[in-house]
Design a protein around this motif. Structure first.
Motif, short mmCIF file in Angstrom:
data_model
loop_
_atom_site.label_atom_id
_atom_site.label_comp_id
_atom_site.label_asym_id
_atom_site.label_seq_id
_atom_site.Cartn_x
_atom_site.Cartn_y
_atom_site.Cartn_z
N VAL A 82 -5.70 12.74 1.71
CA VAL A 82 -4.54 11.88 1.53
C VAL A 82 -4.77 10.55 2.25
N GLU A 83 -5.39 10.59 3.41
CA GLU A 83 -5.62 9.35 4.16
C GLU A 83 -6.64 8.45 3.46
N SER A 84 -7.78 8.99 3.03
CA SER A 84 -8.79 8.14 2.39
C SER A 84 -8.30 7.62 1.05
N GLY A 85 -7.59 8.46 0.30
CA GLY A 85 -7.03 8.01 -0.96
C GLY A 85 -5.96 6.95 -0.77
N SER A 86 -5.16 7.11 0.29
CA SER A 86 -4.14 6.11 0.60
C SER A 86 -4.77 4.78 0.97
N ARG A 87 -5.88 4.84 1.71
CA ARG A 87 -6.56 3.59 2.07
C ARG A 87 -7.12 2.91 0.82
N ARG A 118 4.09 14.86 3.97
CA ARG A 118 3.96 14.58 5.40
C ARG A 118 2.61 13.94 5.73
N LEU A 119 1.55 14.39 5.08
CA LEU A 119 0.25 13.77 5.28
C LEU A 119 0.28 12.30 4.88
N GLY A 120 1.00 11.98 3.82
CA GLY A 120 1.16 10.59 3.40
C GLY A 120 1.90 9.77 4.43
N ARG A 121 2.96 10.34 4.98
CA ARG A 121 3.73 9.63 6.01
C ARG A 121 2.88 9.40 7.26
N GLU A 122 2.08 10.39 7.62
CA GLU A 122 1.22 10.25 8.81
C GLU A 122 0.17 9.16 8.59
N ALA A 123 -0.39 9.09 7.39
CA ALA A 123 -1.38 8.04 7.11
C ALA A 123 -0.74 6.66 7.16
N GLY A 124 0.47 6.53 6.63
CA GLY A 124 1.25 5.30 6.74
C GLY A 124 0.68 4.10 5.99
N LEU A 125 -0.15 4.35 4.99
CA LEU A 125 -0.78 3.25 4.27
C LEU A 125 -0.09 2.94 2.94
N VAL A 126 0.41 3.97 2.29
CA VAL A 126 1.22 3.83 1.08
C VAL A 126 2.25 4.95 1.12
N ASP A 127 3.29 4.84 0.33
CA ASP A 127 4.22 5.96 0.18
C ASP A 127 3.60 6.95 -0.80
N VAL A 128 3.37 8.17 -0.33
CA VAL A 128 2.79 9.22 -1.17
C VAL A 128 3.91 10.12 -1.66
N GLN A 129 4.14 10.09 -2.97
CA GLN A 129 5.18 10.92 -3.58
C GLN A 129 4.51 12.07 -4.34
N PRO A 130 4.66 13.30 -3.87
CA PRO A 130 4.00 14.42 -4.56
C PRO A 130 4.59 14.67 -5.94
N ILE A 131 3.72 15.07 -6.85
CA ILE A 131 4.12 15.60 -8.15
C ILE A 131 3.96 17.11 -8.08
N GLY A 132 4.97 17.85 -8.50
CA GLY A 132 4.91 19.29 -8.46
C GLY A 132 4.33 19.87 -9.73
N PRO A 428 1.48 -5.02 7.36
CA PRO A 428 0.26 -5.11 6.56
C PRO A 428 -0.54 -3.80 6.60
N THR A 429 -0.99 -3.38 5.46
CA THR A 429 -1.96 -2.29 5.38
C THR A 429 -3.34 -2.83 5.03
N VAL A 430 -3.34 -4.04 4.46
CA VAL A 430 -4.58 -4.76 4.16
C VAL A 430 -4.38 -6.22 4.53
N LEU A 431 -5.34 -6.80 5.23
CA LEU A 431 -5.33 -8.23 5.55
C LEU A 431 -6.72 -8.77 5.30
N LYS A 434 -9.32 -6.43 3.93
CA LYS A 434 -9.79 -5.29 4.70
C LYS A 434 -8.62 -4.42 5.14
N ALA A 435 -8.84 -3.11 5.16
CA ALA A 435 -7.79 -2.20 5.60
C ALA A 435 -7.48 -2.44 7.07
N VAL A 436 -6.21 -2.45 7.40
CA VAL A 436 -5.79 -2.72 8.77
C VAL A 436 -6.03 -1.51 9.66
N LYS A 437 -5.89 -0.29 9.07
CA LYS A 437 -6.13 0.90 9.89
C LYS A 437 -6.78 1.98 9.06
#
Length: 437
Positions: A82-87, A118-132, A428-431, A434-437
């Motif tokens: 989730v983190e690498s995909g969010s980045r 929750r993994l999306g929220r922890e990464a904090g790079l994009v809002d991750v909305q699960p599809i069921g 910012p998530t990108v500046l 480049k990814a900020v985090k």
């Protein structure tokens, strides 16, 4: 190089002043981002206390929204997390992505969708909305816990067995009836499995020449025709994943004229690449649905401009090396897409900024019910936006991408546009690309 100056680097949530940017291609203006929203717009805004971003020559778009992303976690963290995909998403200009359910375990319970959320929220790079998932284990035999997922913290509103078709018409009808109660959406992977058994690529002249078993266009078109009739009968919302044929466009056109509540997506790769790519036997070009003919690509482009196809969705499908660097017949289908989608659209459509904003942000946000996203930068609007340099051109290098996987079909291609910055609720998530985090 874009200049980022001023402001207090120790501040928890510094304000950002974007100078002279063209909002959705309009005349240059300033944007002051503060408190998670666009606080002010206009020329000559006061920059005191704010970090300044030089927006000269840049275009501001509402943050992109992807309705079809595979993040692989839980279960295949070797391919993506989730983190690498969010980045990767943030670097592609996205502020929200919808994560498909074909994980391991499958996202068919409230517990699994909440884990992804929750993994999306922890990464904090994009809002991750699960599809069921629509069915338990994506097996197509009985409905999953649709209500429980809808009522969970993740507030799931889209359900899909993507990677598998809900082939049983009675089960599909029941799913459409169930989600109607909370205005949910069933997103169908349209593939009649009895027509695609053993298929390796699009059925046509190229498959015949290569001696590969073909995936006929009618396998997609027949399921879409069936499902729009079911959706019309039930009065529920249907979304068609990764539309790929000219015939599917005509089925969709007819359904929309009848007032059926149906939307559809097309991927960047189906707008740019054709089945001729399979001549190389390079498994990076193996995808489901397969790359189609030049005539299909032309029909898809026209339908996207016309609005028969509602949105562009990446179907970002990362795979580990062993699942792609093998013989064509054994390779897993799928391609990366998050970091290159906007560039492909610029290549296909040109700088039609309002159309791009509509197809890549506003409409997907509306379909997914993501009210904070898909809104053009304006006073009081959540500051979810991306800054694009339309004059830049870049050659795609898989080694430079944020995804854990390398299966991009665009390696070595030079494409227009560069994401300079992405902001999620004013942070910012990108500046400077480049990814900020």
């Amino acid at each position: 190089m874009t200049d980022f100056t001023g402001g207090d680097p120790e501040a928890a949530t510094p304000a950002y002043l974007i100078r002279g940017v063209r909002v959705v291609g309009a005349e240059p203006t300033d944007l002051l981002l503060s408190g998670g929203v666009v606080a002010q717009t206009g020329r000559g805004l006061d920059a005191r206390g704010a970090r300044v971003v030089d927006g000269d020559g840049l275009v501001a778009l509402p943050g992109l929204v992807d309705l079809h992303t595979h993040l692989r976690e839980p279960g295949r963290e070797d391919a993506e997390t989730v983190e690498s995909g969010s980045r990767a998403a943030a670097l592609g200009g996205y502020t929200a992505v919808c994560a498909m359910a074909n994980t391991s375990p499958v996202a068919d319970t409230a517990g699994v969708v909440e884990q992804v959320w929750r993994l999306g929220r922890e990464a904090g790079l994009v809002d991750v909305q699960p599809i069921g998932a629509v069915t338990v284990g994506l097996a197509g035999e009985r409905l999953a816990e649709l209500g429980a997922m809808a009522e969970s913290a993740a507030r799931v509103r889209i359900f899909s067995d993507d990677g598998h078709c809900v082939a049983d018409p009675r089960l599909m009808r029941r799913a459409l009836e169930y989600v109607k109660a909370f205005d949910g959406v069933i997103a169908q992977h349209a593939e009649e499995p009895r027509l695609t058994e053993g298929a390796q690529m699009h059925e046509g002249e190229v498959s015949t020449r290569l001696g590969l078993t073909g995936w006929p266009a009618v396998a997609e078109e027949a399921i879409i025709a069936r499902d729009v009739l079911l959706a019309e009968h039930v009065g529920s919302r249907l979304h068609v994943c990764h539309l790929s044929t000219a015939g599917s466009v005509e089925v969709l056109r007819h359904a929309k004229k009848r007032g059926v509540r149906v939307t559809a997506e097309v991927t960047p790769h189906h707008l740019l690449l054709t089945d001729e790519r399979a001549v190389s036997y390079d498994p990076v070009f193996k995808v489901n649905p397969p790359l189609r003919t030049a005539a299909d690509v032309s029909a898809l482009r026209e339908a996207l401009v016309e609005g028969i196809i509602d949105i562009v969705a990446t179907d970002h499908a990362p795979h580990a090396l062993e699942d792609k660097e093998c013989e064509w017949a054994y390779a897993r289908p799928g391609m990366l897409g998050l970091e290159t989608a906007l560039s492909v659209l610029l290549d296909v459509l040109g700088q039609r900024w309002d159309l791009i904003a509509e197809r890549m942000s506003r409409t997907p946000a509306r379909i997914a019910g993501l009210s904070e996203h898909g809104r053009d930068p304006a006073p009081g609007v959540p500051a979810n936006l991306t800054l694009v340099d339309p004059a830049a051109r870049r050659t795609i290098d898989p080694g430079e991408q944020a995804s854990r996987s390398r299966n991009t079909p665009y390696a070595g291609l030079t494409l227009p546009g560069r994401i300079v910055a992405t902001f999620l609720r004013g942070e910012p998530t990108v500046l400077d690309g480049k990814a900020v985090k």
